[in-house]
Scaffold this motif. Structure first.
Motif, mmCIF file in Angstrom:
data_model
loop_
_atom_site.group_PDB
_atom_site.id
_atom_site.type_symbol
_atom_site.label_atom_id
_atom_site.label_comp_id
_atom_site.label_asym_id
_atom_site.label_seq_id
_atom_site.Cartn_x
_atom_site.Cartn_y
_atom_site.Cartn_z
ATOM 1 N N PRO A 126 57.894 30.889 53.618
ATOM 2 C CA PRO A 126 56.712 31.404 53.858
ATOM 3 C C PRO A 126 55.941 32.284 54.257
ATOM 4 O O PRO A 126 56.605 33.208 54.265
ATOM 5 C CB PRO A 126 56.647 30.226 55.543
ATOM 6 C CG PRO A 126 57.902 29.620 55.236
ATOM 7 C CD PRO A 126 58.778 30.212 54.328
ATOM 8 N N THR A 163 51.096 29.788 64.611
ATOM 9 C CA THR A 163 52.703 29.699 63.607
ATOM 10 C C THR A 163 53.108 28.102 64.018
ATOM 11 O O THR A 163 52.659 27.618 64.182
ATOM 12 C CB THR A 163 53.986 30.338 64.258
ATOM 13 O OG1 THR A 163 53.949 31.460 64.975
ATOM 14 C CG2 THR A 163 54.944 29.569 63.252
ATOM 15 N N LYS A 185 52.236 35.129 56.060
ATOM 16 C CA LYS A 185 51.228 35.309 56.733
ATOM 17 C C LYS A 185 50.286 35.298 56.013
ATOM 18 O O LYS A 185 50.194 36.251 55.268
ATOM 19 C CB LYS A 185 52.694 35.713 58.317
ATOM 20 C CG LYS A 185 50.970 36.499 59.216
ATOM 21 C CD LYS A 185 51.834 36.338 59.963
ATOM 22 C CE LYS A 185 51.868 38.115 59.762
ATOM 23 N NZ LYS A 185 52.352 39.027 61.277
ATOM 24 N N GLY A 227 53.328 29.481 56.732
ATOM 25 C CA GLY A 227 54.208 30.165 58.058
ATOM 26 C C GLY A 227 53.937 30.587 59.167
ATOM 27 O O GLY A 227 53.777 29.919 60.178
ATOM 28 N N ASN A 285 55.423 25.427 62.117
ATOM 29 C CA ASN A 285 56.192 24.540 61.904
ATOM 30 C C ASN A 285 57.485 25.497 61.730
ATOM 31 O O ASN A 285 57.768 25.245 61.165
ATOM 32 C CB ASN A 285 56.053 24.244 59.924
ATOM 33 C CG ASN A 285 57.127 22.946 59.296
ATOM 34 O OD1 ASN A 285 57.510 22.165 60.368
ATOM 35 N ND2 ASN A 285 57.542 22.687 58.506
ATOM 36 N N ASN A 286 57.039 26.507 62.759
ATOM 37 C CA ASN A 286 58.179 26.671 63.058
ATOM 38 C C ASN A 286 58.615 28.140 61.763
ATOM 39 O O ASN A 286 59.896 28.566 61.481
ATOM 40 C CB ASN A 286 59.436 26.491 63.411
ATOM 41 C CG ASN A 286 59.140 25.725 64.663
ATOM 42 O OD1 ASN A 286 58.470 25.906 66.050
ATOM 43 N ND2 ASN A 286 60.074 24.288 65.036
ATOM 44 N N PHE A 287 57.375 28.435 60.795
ATOM 45 C CA PHE A 287 57.453 29.790 59.880
ATOM 46 C C PHE A 287 58.288 28.726 58.891
ATOM 47 O O PHE A 287 58.967 29.879 57.830
ATOM 48 C CB PHE A 287 57.912 30.723 60.279
ATOM 49 C CG PHE A 287 56.856 32.030 59.626
ATOM 50 C CD1 PHE A 287 55.802 32.190 60.244
ATOM 51 C CD2 PHE A 287 57.799 33.010 58.231
ATOM 52 C CE1 PHE A 287 54.648 33.372 59.076
ATOM 53 C CE2 PHE A 287 57.025 33.321 58.190
ATOM 54 C CZ PHE A 287 56.004 33.599 58.180
ATOM 55 N N GLN A 288 58.454 27.678 58.937
ATOM 56 C CA GLN A 288 59.727 27.106 58.192
ATOM 57 C C GLN A 288 58.973 26.310 57.106
ATOM 58 O O GLN A 288 57.761 25.730 56.992
ATOM 59 C CB GLN A 288 60.329 25.855 58.457
ATOM 60 C CG GLN A 288 61.447 26.633 59.538
ATOM 61 C CD GLN A 288 62.903 27.432 59.422
ATOM 62 O OE1 GLN A 288 62.916 27.369 58.139
ATOM 63 N NE2 GLN A 288 62.660 28.838 59.931
ATOM 64 N N TYR A 342 49.677 25.214 53.086
ATOM 65 C CA TYR A 342 50.332 26.123 51.175
ATOM 66 C C TYR A 342 49.179 26.044 50.369
ATOM 67 O O TYR A 342 48.120 25.252 50.285
ATOM 68 C CB TYR A 342 51.500 24.547 51.430
ATOM 69 C CG TYR A 342 50.336 23.181 50.254
ATOM 70 C CD1 TYR A 342 49.806 23.022 49.789
ATOM 71 C CD2 TYR A 342 51.176 21.983 51.647
ATOM 72 C CE1 TYR A 342 49.237 21.607 49.266
ATOM 73 C CE2 TYR A 342 50.080 20.925 51.887
ATOM 74 C CZ TYR A 342 49.720 20.528 50.389
ATOM 75 O OH TYR A 342 49.099 19.279 50.038
ATOM 76 N N GLU A 376 51.494 21.005 57.938
ATOM 77 C CA GLU A 376 51.822 22.264 57.161
ATOM 78 C C GLU A 376 50.571 22.219 56.462
ATOM 79 O O GLU A 376 49.761 22.124 56.651
ATOM 80 C CB GLU A 376 52.411 21.360 56.017
ATOM 81 C CG GLU A 376 53.928 20.494 56.270
ATOM 82 C CD GLU A 376 54.825 19.550 55.601
ATOM 83 O OE1 GLU A 376 54.042 20.305 54.095
ATOM 84 O OE2 GLU A 376 54.944 18.883 55.932
#
Length: 354
Positions: free
Chosen positions: A173, A318, A175, A308, A320-323, A296, A294
């Motif tokens: 991910p 943030t 930023k 992320g 999805n917890n940066f996942q 993307y 999410e």
């Protein structure tokens, strides 16, 4: 189309497939074809990769009549090579050229040229996991004269580059910063085309984003600076409350091949895809409420790029917890599976290079 072949005296040593990066190496040959008013396209040639000689008064250098495309060739497990939806790239280039008053390359001619060059350079298509051969067709005005006018001569070129992941960090991910000062495109402009000027004008946003520790820029609409449109090098999608949101194709957003493919797949999987105007305020509120599940980006180079975190007016959300999200990963695996021939292509999107 009669394509002449000019043999190179000595072939290059091919790079290590495990260390390709993106756009660093170029194959031995390129395709060139010329256009002159009153004659049409002529002199189609596969020739050694090398410099293109240009007069200092060449129109493209002064007035930016230039368009380009990006697609890939993939080596399947059985050794065969396939392209992914090249007809969409051909049609988009026709639309881009028409908007910039340039001579258009017919769809069948575009695909034949791509196929012929990739076939000639099939040894350059890598076989390592996550690698492919990036194909860059481009066209530009090559008449030599000053004064703002439509050129009477053009050159169409295709070059090839074996590539690995677009981002060094792979499918990690990133930023991104929401840009509210500059704009990328406006209604009636060239936002829907793939022309160099769009990208040149967006670099300032990229530089600004990097100062804030962000990898990309999320552009807002050019009129109200209110609605999210696309990222610098990709379209973008948001999963909110189980539904997908992405900007509509109305003249300011690039009609991405990967975007179109992902929308087809999502709808087949039963997801509701909203091609609509989504305000940045609603997006950020969904992030605060935990409803933004999410995010993307989609594009040929990176395929799928998970996001992320979003930064807007000093606030960072943030995601999805940066996942990487479950759906994001599933989409990446499925689409690249089709592209590399690992998954059945029920859509008829791939074509073998012969």
């Amino acid at each position: 189309m009669d394509i002449k072949f000019i043999k190179r005296e000595e072939l290059q040593e091919k790079p290590d497939q495990k260390k390709l990066g993106f756009g660093k190496y170029f194959a031995d040959y390129m395709f060139t074809m010329d256009y002159d008013e009153g004659i049409g396209w002529h002199d189609a040639t596969i020739r050694p990769y090398g410099p293109i000689e240009m007069n200092p008064a060449t129109v493209v250098l002064h007035y930016a009549q230039e368009t380009f495309e990006g697609l890939k060739a993939y080596r399947r497990a059985d050794g065969q090579i396939q392209l992914f939806r090249p007809e969409m790239n051909a049609r988009r280039m026709i639309n881009s050229n028409e908007r910039l008053c340039m001579a258009t390359i017919p769809e069948d001619m575009f695909i034949e040229a791509v196929n012929a060059l990739v076939k000639a350079e099939e040894d350059w298509v890598p076989s390592e996991p996550e690698t492919s051969l990036y194909i860059r067709p481009f066209a530009f005005a090559c008449e030599s004269s000053l004064g703002v006018h439509k050129s009477k001569a053009y050159k169409f070129v295709i070059i090839l580059s074996p590539v690995g992941a677009y981002y060094a960090e792979g499918l990690a991910p990133v930023k991104i910063m929401v840009e509210d000062e500059y704009v990328r495109a406006v209604q009636g402009g060239t936002g829907f085309t793939k022309c160099g000027g769009n990208y040149a004008g967006s670099i300032i946003g990229q530089v600004k984003a990097e100062k804030y520790g962000c990898s990309q820029v999320l552009w807002l609409d050019g009129r109200e600076r209110k609605y999210v449109e696309e990222v610098g090098a990709m379209n973008i999608m948001f999963k909110i409350d189980g539904e997908i949101y992405t900007a509509p194709i109305e003249g300011t957003v690039l009609p991405g091949v990967t975007r179109d493919s992902i929308i087809h797949i999502l709808r087949d999987w039963g997801y509701k895809v909203n091609e609509t105007h989504l305000s940045v305020d609603d997006l950020m509120q969904a992030g605060r409420d935990g409803r933004l599940e999410e995010v993307y980006g989609t594009g040929t180079a990176a395929v799928i790029s998970p996001v992320g975190a979003l930064v807007y007016k000093g606030e960072e959300i943030t995601i999805n917890n940066f996942q990487i999200g479950e759906l994001t990963q599933k989409l990446y695996d499925y689409l690249t599976g089709i592209q590399w021939g690992k998954v059945e292509d029920k859509y008829g999107w791939t074509r073998l290079v012969k």
